[in-house]
Write a protein that holds these residues in place. Structure first.
Motif, PDB file in Angstrom:
ATOM      1  N   ASN A  74      16.427  25.804   0.538  1.00  0.00           N
ATOM      2  CA  ASN A  74      17.078  26.681   1.497  1.00  0.00           C
ATOM      3  C   ASN A  74      16.821  28.172   1.273  1.00  0.00           C
ATOM      4  OD1 ASN A  74      18.600  26.742  -0.878  1.00  0.00           O
ATOM      5  ND2 ASN A  74      20.525  27.074   0.211  1.00  0.00           N
ATOM      6  N   THR A  75      16.062  28.528   0.250  1.00  0.00           N
ATOM      7  CA  THR A  75      15.807  29.940  -0.008  1.00  0.00           C
ATOM      8  C   THR A  75      14.615  30.113  -0.945  1.00  0.00           C
ATOM      9  OG1 THR A  75      16.806  32.052  -0.707  1.00  0.00           O
ATOM     10  CG2 THR A  75      17.394  30.098  -1.996  1.00  0.00           C
ATOM     11  N   TYR A 129      17.938  36.119  -4.849  1.00  0.00           N
ATOM     12  CA  TYR A 129      17.521  35.484  -3.604  1.00  0.00           C
ATOM     13  C   TYR A 129      17.571  36.492  -2.462  1.00  0.00           C
ATOM     14  CZ  TYR A 129      18.784  31.762  -6.744  1.00  0.00           C
ATOM     15  OH  TYR A 129      18.878  30.975  -7.856  1.00  0.00           O
ATOM     16  N   MET A 133      21.306  34.861  -0.710  1.00  0.00           N
ATOM     17  CA  MET A 133      21.472  33.433  -0.399  1.00  0.00           C
ATOM     18  C   MET A 133      21.949  32.678  -1.643  1.00  0.00           C
ATOM     19  SD  MET A 133      20.683  32.541   2.746  1.00  0.00           S
ATOM     20  CE  MET A 133      20.484  30.785   2.481  1.00  0.00           C
ATOM     21  N   CYS A 135      21.435  29.216  -3.585  1.00  0.00           N
ATOM     22  CA  CYS A 135      20.392  28.181  -3.594  1.00  0.00           C
ATOM     23  C   CYS A 135      20.965  26.793  -3.792  1.00  0.00           C
ATOM     24  CB  CYS A 135      19.364  28.481  -4.676  1.00  0.00           C
ATOM     25  SG  CYS A 135      19.955  28.174  -6.347  1.00  0.00           S
ATOM     26  N   VAL A 155      13.190  28.345   6.344  1.00  0.00           N
ATOM     27  CA  VAL A 155      13.469  29.534   5.526  1.00  0.00           C
ATOM     28  C   VAL A 155      12.578  30.685   5.997  1.00  0.00           C
ATOM     29  CG1 VAL A 155      13.482  30.511   3.192  1.00  0.00           C
ATOM     30  CG2 VAL A 155      14.178  28.132   3.551  1.00  0.00           C
TER      31      VAL A 155
END
Length: 177
Positions: A74-75, A129, A133, A135, A155
């Protein structure tokens, strides 16, 4: 704070190995980014934290690198080595081993596997991040894969390289959407 710039940089791309998705975006490794700060006796962790935050990479933490293959779906992630050295395996089990040491920075695209193989007793990194973000930590379990593959694709490319800012670095190597 001194201007930070790598003495050299390397890029690595990794194919999906069936467990770790990796990414078409290259992992960036900047060598010896903070040599001037180190010579001036500055706290390298603080230098990294400040530089990353200036460039909108926040939510920083200090620790090591997990000793097992993992990735974030997601990051993207940046790691600034502020003490010691380590051999990291990048890109999953079929990836690349590389030695990193104090002053180096690794920018890891979402989906790219990484783990610590061995390290000095004092090895430590600052991680952060884009836009702070949070993670996820995935280990290549097949049940995680379908959702992880979709998240990795979503992303966005950050507006700033964590070291070099708006120009250069990932802004050069990672095409914007």
């Amino acid at each position: 704070m001194p201007a930070l710039s790598p003495s050299s940089s390397e890029t690595f791309t990794f194919d999906d190995d069936g467990l770790i998705p990796n990414s078409p975006l290259p992992l960036l490794l900047y060598r010896d980014v903070v040599r001037l700060a180190a010579n001036a006796g500055q706290d390298l962790a603080k230098v990294f934290e400040e530089q990353f935050a200036i460039n909108q990479w926040s939510g920083s933490w200090r620790n090591g690198v997990y000793p097992y293959h993992h990735y974030h779906s997601n990051t993207h992630e940046v790691l600034g080595v502020y003490r010691g050295s380590a051999t990291l395996k990048l890109g999953g089990s079929t990836g690349h081993e590389t030695l990193v040491q104090a002053g180096d920075v690794i920018i890891i695209p979402a989906g790219v596997g990484h783990m610590c193989i061995e390290h000095s007793h004092d090895f430590s990194v600052v991680g952060a991040y884009p836009n702070g973000m949070k993670c996820d930590i995935l280990t290549g379990e097949l049940c995680q894969r379908p959702q992880a593959l979709e998240r990795v694709k979503q992303v966005p490319v950050p507006d700033f390289d964590p070291v070099l800012g708006k120009e250069g670095g990932l802004r050069k190597w990672w095409p914007a959407d």
